[in-house]
Write a protein that holds these residues in place. Structure first.
Motif, PDB file in Angstrom:
ATOM      1  N   THR A 158      31.350  41.506  41.746  1.00 38.53           N
ATOM      2  CA  THR A 158      31.331  41.576  40.284  1.00 38.53           C
ATOM      3  C   THR A 158      30.187  42.509  39.854  1.00 38.53           C
ATOM      4  O   THR A 158      29.309  42.831  40.663  1.00 38.53           O
ATOM      5  CB  THR A 158      31.048  40.191  39.650  1.00 38.53           C
ATOM      6  N   VAL A 159      30.197  42.869  38.583  1.00 36.28           N
ATOM      7  CA  VAL A 159      29.126  43.708  38.047  1.00 36.28           C
ATOM      8  C   VAL A 159      27.785  42.983  38.144  1.00 36.28           C
ATOM      9  O   VAL A 159      26.775  43.576  38.532  1.00 36.28           O
ATOM     10  CB  VAL A 159      29.433  44.103  36.580  1.00 36.28           C
ATOM     11  N   SER A 178      39.451  42.808  45.000  1.00 37.53           N
ATOM     12  CA  SER A 178      40.242  41.640  45.416  1.00 37.53           C
ATOM     13  C   SER A 178      41.253  41.950  46.506  1.00 37.53           C
ATOM     14  O   SER A 178      41.746  41.046  47.168  1.00 37.53           O
ATOM     15  CB  SER A 178      40.966  41.040  44.213  1.00 37.53           C
ATOM     16  N   GLU A 179      41.579  43.218  46.715  1.00 42.01           N
ATOM     17  CA  GLU A 179      42.555  43.594  47.748  1.00 42.01           C
ATOM     18  C   GLU A 179      42.012  43.387  49.155  1.00 42.01           C
ATOM     19  O   GLU A 179      42.783  43.331  50.122  1.00 42.01           O
ATOM     20  CB  GLU A 179      42.929  45.075  47.607  1.00 42.01           C
ATOM     21  N   ASN A 193      35.967  33.908  40.446  1.00 45.87           N
ATOM     22  CA  ASN A 193      35.493  34.857  39.436  1.00 45.87           C
ATOM     23  C   ASN A 193      35.415  36.263  40.011  1.00 45.87           C
ATOM     24  O   ASN A 193      35.385  37.232  39.287  1.00 45.87           O
ATOM     25  CB  ASN A 193      34.073  34.496  38.962  1.00 45.87           C
ATOM     26  N   LEU A 195      37.509  37.833  41.950  1.00 45.20           N
ATOM     27  CA  LEU A 195      38.770  38.453  42.372  1.00 45.20           C
ATOM     28  C   LEU A 195      39.155  39.614  41.454  1.00 45.20           C
ATOM     29  O   LEU A 195      40.224  39.629  40.850  1.00 45.20           O
ATOM     30  CB  LEU A 195      39.886  37.406  42.423  1.00 45.20           C
ATOM     31  N   ILE A 196      38.254  40.597  41.367  1.00 41.83           N
ATOM     32  CA  ILE A 196      38.495  41.761  40.522  1.00 41.83           C
ATOM     33  C   ILE A 196      39.100  42.876  41.377  1.00 41.83           C
ATOM     34  O   ILE A 196      38.546  43.215  42.423  1.00 41.83           O
ATOM     35  CB  ILE A 196      37.177  42.290  39.891  1.00 41.83           C
ATOM     36  N   GLY A 197      40.207  43.430  40.940  1.00 42.34           N
ATOM     37  CA  GLY A 197      40.838  44.514  41.691  1.00 42.34           C
ATOM     38  C   GLY A 197      39.932  45.737  41.753  1.00 42.34           C
ATOM     39  O   GLY A 197      39.155  46.006  40.828  1.00 42.34           O
ATOM     40  N   THR A 198      40.036  46.476  42.859  1.00 41.63           N
ATOM     41  CA  THR A 198      39.183  47.643  43.099  1.00 41.63           C
ATOM     42  C   THR A 198      39.250  48.656  41.954  1.00 41.63           C
ATOM     43  O   THR A 198      38.224  49.226  41.559  1.00 41.63           O
ATOM     44  CB  THR A 198      39.611  48.315  44.423  1.00 41.63           C
ATOM     45  N   MET A 199      40.448  48.877  41.414  1.00 43.90           N
ATOM     46  CA  MET A 199      40.628  49.857  40.330  1.00 43.90           C
ATOM     47  C   MET A 199      39.789  49.505  39.103  1.00 43.90           C
ATOM     48  O   MET A 199      39.298  50.386  38.407  1.00 43.90           O
ATOM     49  CB  MET A 199      42.116  49.896  39.960  1.00 43.90           C
ATOM     50  N   ALA A 200      39.627  48.222  38.843  1.00 40.13           N
ATOM     51  CA  ALA A 200      38.827  47.788  37.692  1.00 40.13           C
ATOM     52  C   ALA A 200      37.357  47.618  38.071  1.00 40.13           C
ATOM     53  O   ALA A 200      36.463  47.884  37.274  1.00 40.13           O
ATOM     54  CB  ALA A 200      39.366  46.470  37.137  1.00 40.13           C
ATOM     55  N   LEU A 201      37.108  47.163  39.299  1.00 40.59           N
ATOM     56  CA  LEU A 201      35.729  46.828  39.693  1.00 40.59           C
ATOM     57  C   LEU A 201      34.833  48.059  39.841  1.00 40.59           C
ATOM     58  O   LEU A 201      33.708  48.079  39.325  1.00 40.59           O
ATOM     59  CB  LEU A 201      35.753  46.040  41.012  1.00 40.59           C
TER      60      LEU A 201
ATOM     61  N   SER B 178      47.380  43.694  40.025  1.00 42.61           N
ATOM     62  CA  SER B 178      46.883  42.375  39.616  1.00 42.61           C
ATOM     63  C   SER B 178      45.823  42.440  38.524  1.00 42.61           C
ATOM     64  O   SER B 178      45.539  41.446  37.870  1.00 42.61           O
ATOM     65  CB  SER B 178      46.306  41.633  40.824  1.00 42.61           C
ATOM     66  N   GLU B 179      45.225  43.610  38.309  1.00 42.91           N
ATOM     67  CA  GLU B 179      44.193  43.754  37.270  1.00 42.91           C
ATOM     68  C   GLU B 179      44.767  43.671  35.858  1.00 42.91           C
ATOM     69  O   GLU B 179      44.037  43.447  34.899  1.00 42.91           O
ATOM     70  CB  GLU B 179      43.487  45.115  37.410  1.00 42.91           C
ATOM     71  N   GLY B 218      44.135  47.755  35.322  1.00 39.72           N
ATOM     72  CA  GLY B 218      42.741  48.159  35.504  1.00 39.72           C
ATOM     73  C   GLY B 218      42.444  49.590  35.108  1.00 39.72           C
ATOM     74  O   GLY B 218      41.316  50.048  35.252  1.00 39.72           O
ATOM     75  N   GLU B 263      34.375  41.528  33.134  1.00 43.57           N
ATOM     76  CA  GLU B 263      35.510  41.594  34.059  1.00 43.57           C
ATOM     77  C   GLU B 263      35.801  40.255  34.726  1.00 43.57           C
ATOM     78  O   GLU B 263      36.891  40.050  35.256  1.00 43.57           O
ATOM     79  CB  GLU B 263      35.257  42.679  35.114  1.00 43.57           C
ATOM     80  N   GLU B 264      34.836  39.338  34.683  1.00 39.88           N
ATOM     81  CA  GLU B 264      34.996  38.059  35.395  1.00 39.88           C
ATOM     82  C   GLU B 264      35.707  37.005  34.568  1.00 39.88           C
ATOM     83  O   GLU B 264      36.036  35.932  35.079  1.00 39.88           O
ATOM     84  CB  GLU B 264      33.622  37.470  35.730  1.00 39.88           C
ATOM     85  N   GLN B 327      41.394  43.274  33.669  1.00 41.15           N
ATOM     86  CA  GLN B 327      40.071  43.105  34.280  1.00 41.15           C
ATOM     87  C   GLN B 327      39.107  44.259  34.003  1.00 41.15           C
ATOM     88  O   GLN B 327      37.975  44.235  34.468  1.00 41.15           O
ATOM     89  CB  GLN B 327      40.227  42.919  35.794  1.00 41.15           C
ATOM     90  N   ARG B 330      35.238  45.573  30.256  1.00 39.21           N
ATOM     91  CA  ARG B 330      33.924  46.153  29.930  1.00 39.21           C
ATOM     92  C   ARG B 330      34.072  47.607  29.476  1.00 39.21           C
ATOM     93  O   ARG B 330      33.166  48.157  28.845  1.00 39.21           O
ATOM     94  CB  ARG B 330      33.006  46.149  31.164  1.00 39.21           C
ATOM     95  N   MET B 331      35.199  48.227  29.828  1.00 37.49           N
ATOM     96  CA  MET B 331      35.409  49.637  29.459  1.00 37.49           C
ATOM     97  C   MET B 331      36.167  49.786  28.148  1.00 37.49           C
ATOM     98  O   MET B 331      36.468  50.897  27.727  1.00 37.49           O
ATOM     99  CB  MET B 331      36.170  50.347  30.592  1.00 37.49           C
TER     100      MET B 331
END
Lengths: 353, 353
Positions: A158-159, A178-179, A193, A195-201, B178-179, B218, B263-264, B327, B330-331
Motif C-alpha cells: 500500500t502507499v 495483488s497479482e 487492505n 490487495l491493490i492491483g499493480t496497475m493502481a498501486l 480487479s482494480e 486502475g 487505495e486501501e 483502487q 488517490r489519482m
C-alpha cells in the motif's frame, strides 16, 4: 535507455530486473547466480534459512557469479498461541497426515524467525543488497547495513507501507500488487487492505515516495516490464516467471502445476503458513477454508504444515503442496534463465525504443 | 501514433479512451457528450433505464455532440426467490430504513432487467456503439445490431470470458481488471474467479483473442493508458477518473468520498445489488457482511436497497450509499472533462512519442 534507471545504477546491474526472493526452495544458487550473470539481480530467498544454510548459499552464489546479488529476509515478531489453540490447529491437519501416512506427532514449532544472526552473515559476506519482507527491520539493523554499504530494500503493498519504508531510510521499495504469487508482504493493517492491483498501486506509490519503486505482481514478460516502466517504476521484480525456469529449485510438480494453470486458479489463503499468500487452489486449501478450522499465526502454522508439505513434495502429490503462483501463469514457460532474459530484453527493446 | 489503433478506427474516435458505463447516475448526457466531443467515447450507462429514459438520454446526447457515443446494457437472466427469502433479505435492511426514517414497506421488485425494448431504441436511434455487461446477449440481438452497423462490445474478467465474447461475434472486448470500481462483469463461474489484476489480465486476454482489447481497472491517467498500451490493449476504459469530473452526475457526496479516499478503502461487496461490486467500505457494507444476513440475487437485492440508497443520497449520508470506486482513487480529480482530456493526451504524448 530503458535499462538505465536510478535503480540499475544503485544495484550496479545491467537490467533493473529482479528475481523475486521466493523462499522455501526455488532460489537455488544456480537460479540466483544465473539471473545476476544475465544482467539482472538474483536474490536468495533466505527467510527460512539457518545461519549455516545462508552462509553456504551465499558462497555457492559467489562461486558462480561476480555480479551483484541479494539476500531477502523476513521481519517477523514472535507469536504466541495457547496450548489448546496449537492443539486445535494441529488436529485440523490430522486428515492430511493420515492421507500421507505421516506420524501424528507435533513437529518442531518456530514461533519467530531469527534475523540478527542472518544480518551478521549478510554483512560478513559483503552481500551487496539486502531486501526485507513482512515489515521494516529495527533502525539499528538498517543503520548497520548501510554503514557497510549494503543497499537496503523494503516491500510494500500500500502507499502507507511504501511511505514507511522510505521513512525508515531504505534505498528502494518493491510495490507488490495483488497479482503477485506467494506471500503478501502486508505489514500495516489487515492483509486484505493490501490487495491493490499493480496497475493502481505503482503510480500511487510513485506519487508519494522519492526512492525508486520496483513494480511486482503479474509481470511476466517484456510487456509487463514496459507497462511498469510507464507507470513510473524504475525496475520490476518477477517471481512466477522465474519459478518455472530450469534453474529454479521449485519442485517439478509445482512447476508443472503453474505451467498448466490458468489465471483464474489462484486464491489468497492463510492455510499453509498463517499469513496470506497467493497460490493455485487445491484440496488442502479447500479443506482448511471451512468452518471450525483454526489456522495458527505465522510462522507457527508454517511449522505445523511443514511435514505435510515436505512429504507431499516427495510423493509428488499436488493436493497437499503450497503451489505458489501469481495471476499471470498462462504466460509462464519452462525455459532457461538465459532464454528468458534474451526474450525479455529483446521484447523490451521492441516496446521501449 | 498511439491513438491510431484498430479500436479508434472501429469506433471512429480520435482517442481510444472510453468513459466507462457507470449505471445509476454518473453518465449524464453532459458527461457522455463531453467525452465524445473531446475525442473519446462517451457511453450512456443504461442498464437500469426505462425505454423512455433511454430515448430521452440518447436524444440529449445527440443535441450536444455529433461524435460517436455508446450505450451500455446489462445481460441479466430472470431471478427467483422464495417469499420467505425475500422477506428475510428485506428484514435485514430494516435497521437502515429506520435510521433513514423510511417506511417499512417492500419496494417494487425487479426480478430481471428487460433488454429487448432497449435494443429496439438503440437501433432506432442509430447509436453507433452498444456494449454489454454481465454476459453475452442472445445471438439474435448481436445479429440484429450488426445488421444495423452497430459496433458490439463485450466485457470480460477472465480469458475464458474474453474468448466467449469473441466467439459470440462481438467486435471488441473490455478486459476488466480487479482494480475496477463498480460492478464486476463476471459471467462465467464465481465472481471471485474474476478478480484478476489488470497487469496480469490484459496480456493474457490479448494472447487468446484477435479482436481489439480495451483495458480497464486502475487506469486513471496518461501513465495508465501508456501501461495498458504496452500490455497490448488498443484502448482503455476509465470509470473512476470520469466519476469525479464536474460533468458527472454522481452524487456530490459520492464524488467527495472518492476524491478523499485512499487505495486501501475499497472492498468487493454484494450488499447493494446482489452482484459483486467494488466500492468504498462503509457502515452499510459492514453491517451486511455479518452472519445471518441473506443477500438476494441481482437484481432483486438492488430493488430492495434502492429506497435506502436514494434517501441516503438525498440526506447526503454516505454511510448508506453505494460509493463505487476503483483502487486508483488517490489519482482522482474534480476537473472538467476537457481538462482531464487535455492532461491525458499531453501525458500520453510525453510517454509514448
Amino acid at each position: 535507455m530503458w535499462n538505465k534507471t536510478r535503480l540499475s545504477t544503485l544495484f550496479g546491474v545491467e537490467y533493473p530486473i529482479i528475481q523475486a526472493p521466493m523462499a522455501g526452495g526455488p532460489t537455488t544458487p544456480e537460479l540466483v547466480s544465473e539471473v545476476s550473470n544475465e544482467g539482472g539481480l538474483g536474490i536468495i530467498g533466505a527467510g527460512y534459512f539457518t545461519a549455516e544454510k545462508l552462509t553456504s548459499s551465499i558462497q555457492e552464489v559467489k562461486k558462480r557469479t561476480n555480479k551483484p546479488f541479494g539476500v531477502n529476509l523476513f521481519v517477523v515478531k514472535e507469536q504466541f498461541v495457547s496450548e489448546t489453540d496449537l492443539r486445535k490447529s494441529f488436529e485440523s491437519l490430522g486428515p492430511f497426515r493420515e492421507k500421507l501416512k505421516l506420524p501424528d506427532e507435533l513437529p518442531e514449532i518456530k514461533t519467530s524467525l531469527g534475523i540478527t544472526e542472518l544480518i551478521d552473515i549478510v554483512i560478513h559476506e559483503e552481500v551487496p543488497i539486502c531486501s526485507f519482507t513482512f515489515g521494516i527491520p529495527d533502525k539499528e539493523i538498517i543503520t548497520r547495513l548501510k554503514k557497510h554499504n549494503i543497499i537496503v530494500v523494503g516491500t510494500a503493498t500500500t502507499v502507507e507501507e511504501a511511505k514507511a519504508v522510505e521513512e525508515a531510510g531504505m534505498d528502494a521499495v518493491v510495490a507488490q500488487g495483488s497479482e503477485a504469487g506467494g506471500h503478501r508482504a502486508t505489514f500495516i493493517g489487515h492483509s486484505n487492505n493490501g490487495l491493490i492491483g499493480t496497475m493502481a498501486l505503482v503510480p500511487q506509490v510513485k506519487d508519494y515516495v522519492h526512492i525508486p519503486v520496483i513494480a511486482s505482481g503479474g509481470i511476466m514478460d517484456g510487456r509487463g516490464f514496459a507497462a511498469a516502466s510507464m507507470l513510473g517504476a524504475e525496475g520490476v521484480q518477477m517471481g512466477t516467471a522465474f519459478l518455472t525456469t530450469k534453474e529454479s529449485g521449485a519442485n517439478e510438480f509445482h512447476k508443472r502445476a503453474v505451467l498448466t494453470s490458468t489465471e483464474e486458479q489462484t486464491v489468497i489463503t492463510t492455510a499453509f503458513s498463517g499469513k496470506a499468500a497467493r497460490g493455485i487452489n487445491n484440496y488442502f486449501i479447500h479443506q482448511l477454508t471451512g468452518e471450525g478450522v483454526l489456522i495458527a499465526p505465522y510462522p507457527i502454522q508454517n511449522s505445523l504444515t511443514k511435514p505435510i508439505r515436505s512429504e507431499a513434495m516427495k510423493q509428488g502429490d499436488t493436493r497437499f503442496m503450497s503451489l505458489w503462483s501469481g495471476q499471470g501463469s498462462r504466460m509462464s514457460e519452462n525455459t532457461t534463465v538465459k532464454e528468458l532474459f534474451g526474450k525479455l530484453v529483446s521484447d523490451i527493446n521492441g516496446l521501449l525504443n
